[in-house]
Design an enzyme around this catalytic site. Structure first.
Site, short mmCIF file in Angstrom:
data_model
loop_
_atom_site.label_atom_id
_atom_site.label_comp_id
_atom_site.label_asym_id
_atom_site.label_seq_id
_atom_site.Cartn_x
_atom_site.Cartn_y
_atom_site.Cartn_z
N GLY B 55 0.82 -1.20 0.00
CA GLY B 55 0.00 0.00 0.00
C GLY B 55 0.85 1.25 0.00
N SER B 56 0.27 2.37 -0.41
CA SER B 56 0.96 3.66 -0.33
C SER B 56 0.89 4.19 1.10
CB SER B 56 0.33 4.65 -1.31
OG SER B 56 0.58 4.25 -2.64
N GLY B 57 1.53 5.32 1.33
CA GLY B 57 1.53 5.94 2.65
C GLY B 57 2.75 5.62 3.48
N HIS B 58 3.71 4.90 2.87
CA HIS B 58 4.90 4.48 3.62
C HIS B 58 6.19 4.98 3.00
CE1 HIS B 58 2.34 1.79 5.90
NE2 HIS B 58 1.97 1.14 4.81
N ASP B 111 -1.75 -8.42 0.54
CA ASP B 111 -0.57 -8.60 -0.31
C ASP B 111 -0.31 -10.08 -0.59
OD1 ASP B 111 -0.02 -5.82 -0.47
OD2 ASP B 111 0.95 -5.88 1.50
N HIS B 220 0.53 0.62 10.32
CA HIS B 220 -0.81 1.09 9.97
C HIS B 220 -1.60 1.43 11.22
CE1 HIS B 220 0.47 -1.88 6.90
NE2 HIS B 220 0.17 -0.89 6.12
#
Lengths: 335, 335
Positions: B55-58, B111, B220
């Protein structure tokens, strides 16, 4: 906003000790003093020394740019406070190899006062000194009063240009001339959405209302031009770009470098979202971007917000910008 | 916590477009698809492909590690959400040069599900696949249930080791073996003091009370071991170190690498203050630190907190760790 620290009093020393523990192959304390950072290895041949100083709380600024192709020494102050003239004088002496020393720092009263006292002190050592003061924050005063503007993230481009020129064997006068030319075509403006906490104060030293963005805020929370309702990333990029370009007057076939600098808490995601629009605006003018810098280069601890810097390049400045540089916090190798 | 974005819906695409605008000399979109990042230049000789997804945001995780000596491709999901199996399959095909592909990613349900569907899809292309799942977060489950642990910042050491092994001409089985060995001696644990905001949600998805620190929180915001009263930097470093070392059992003359990873809003100052103590604790055991990593390597947007990873090194792992690597977000040149 809680701080992972041991005590407000040991904040700066603990930080510097951690940095030296990690990077002693590249940087060192002068005579064990955590207030003075120099390169671990002196340059092999005599060269113009480039030194800086400033308050802590802005990592990687200032000490993070001590390294090859960059600066030679940095005096370290407490958070948002200038280091003493004595530390500056010791640093200047350590960074002189007979070709003179450039004092390169931002336009803040304490730093100016102390650097000038330090310059007076080292006069007896017959060290030739030139001083260049960064004043790139075009939101901090109108163009008519450009001399009173604050120095912010653009200072890093100053280090890069001056450092490369010194490494290339330029004389002190030549280093100063090319650095002044770099600064003359360099402007920065920032925005902030939330404040930071000075460890010894323990609470935010200023506040920004929820849903608001402060346009033109300084890296210590100095008031900006206006407090506005929150804007989109494209609006922020356009607003800053227009203000900078009102002075730079960029035209087709000009070359620039760009820095989008996160102030601390703003995610890299958002920095790139803003960069995207800056690149589009420059593209519309047929201006070429060389070696863009996106990331945290000059922070205000956990402040959220970012700044945009644009520097015009000529052939010589482009060459100096691209010259190899390497410090624990900056390398040309991934730009 | 306001976001500099254009809309929650365009957040990921705008970010990727900004990254490509800045770094098109190093990375590219596969067939113009912003969900699939590959190297701008294919490796000159056939080699084992290393791919990841998440996922994005990392940022810089995951896509920031596509580069020389690192990984070959990354499928990009929405914030905190897995990309689709179709994107993964296209990426796997693009990154195969006949020597097989290692799928290297973190232990998250989405994932795993999608990567396994993608692996099924590419089976018809006769691409040899091996999967290694990062499970370095030792706070997320006890040692008896190590297989259920989450993958966090330690994944980056996985990329570094696998990437260097592939570049050195190792076979798929050899790359997998050395990466598994790296992971077997690698542990991470994090702490958090404030949450982050998923753009499409618009408010913090969890909360941490003022004056508290969440020990073992995931990237998260997954609940940790305990919510404690705020600790000093030295206490945090010691607590995490003790937990990691209960499993690694480091002894005199061992060599390790260390990562202190800022989660987003935590200043670099504090990361180095914590590193200082980790270095002292390892020093007391006569354990040597090789190539420490301090900075933001795997973030949670504007979450405040950090994680510590320690990886045991043998001669081969040390060599692979130190091998040249270069992506827009990571280079061995300033470590």
């Amino acid at each position: 906003m809680q701080k992972l620290m041991n005590s407000p009093e040991s904040y700066v020393q603990d930080m510097v000790e951690g940095i030296i523990a990690a990077h002693s192959d590249q940087i060192a304390l002068l005579d064990g003093d955590f207030r003075i950072i120099v390169r671990a290895k002196k340059p092999e041949n005599p060269k113009v020394g480039i030194v800086t100083a400033g308050g802590s709380g802005h990592l990687p600024l200032f000490l993070g740019y001590v390294g090859e192709g960059l600066i030679d020494g940095c005096a370290v102050g407490d958070v948002f406070a200038s280091p003493s003239s004595e530390k500056m004088a010791s640093m200047i002496r350590a960074c002189d190899s007979g070709k003179g020393v450039l004092l390169l720092y931002g336009n803040y009263t304490g730093d100016i006062l102390n650097f000038r006292m330090a310059a007076d002190e080292v006069e007896f050592d017959e060290i030739e000194i030139v001083e260049i003061i960064g004043r790139d924050d075009c939101a901090s005063a109108p163009a008519e009063k450009a001399g009173t503007r604050r120095g912010v993230a653009g200072l890093i481009f100053g280090y890069k240009i001056a450092g490369a020129a010194a490494e290339a064997g330029y004389s002190l006068a030549q280093v100063a001339a090319v650095t002044e030319r770099a600064f003359s075509g360099l402007r920065t403006m920032g925005v902030a959405m939330s404040p930071c906490v000075v460890p010894t104060v323990g609470k935010p030293t200023f506040s920004i209302e929820g849903g608001k963005i402060e346009l033109g805020m300084g890296i210590h929370g100095e008031a900006g031009i206006e407090v506005a309702d929150m804007l989109t990333a494209d609006e922020v990029a356009t607003l800053i770009f227009d203000r900078i370009n009102a002075e730079l007057k960029l035209a087709a076939d000009d070359k620039v470098t760009v820095m989008v600098n996160g102030l601390g808490a703003t995610p890299l995601d958002e920095q790139y979202i803003v960069y995207r629009k800056v690149a589009m605006l420059l593209g519309e003018l047929d201006v070429e971007i060389v070696m863009p810098h996106i990331g945290e280069f000059a922070t205000s601890m956990e402040m959220s917000g970012l700044s945009i810097s644009i520097m015009k390049l000529d052939e010589e400045l482009e060459k100096l910008l691209k010259a190899p540089a390497k410090s624990p916090f900056y390398t040309t190798d991934n730009m």
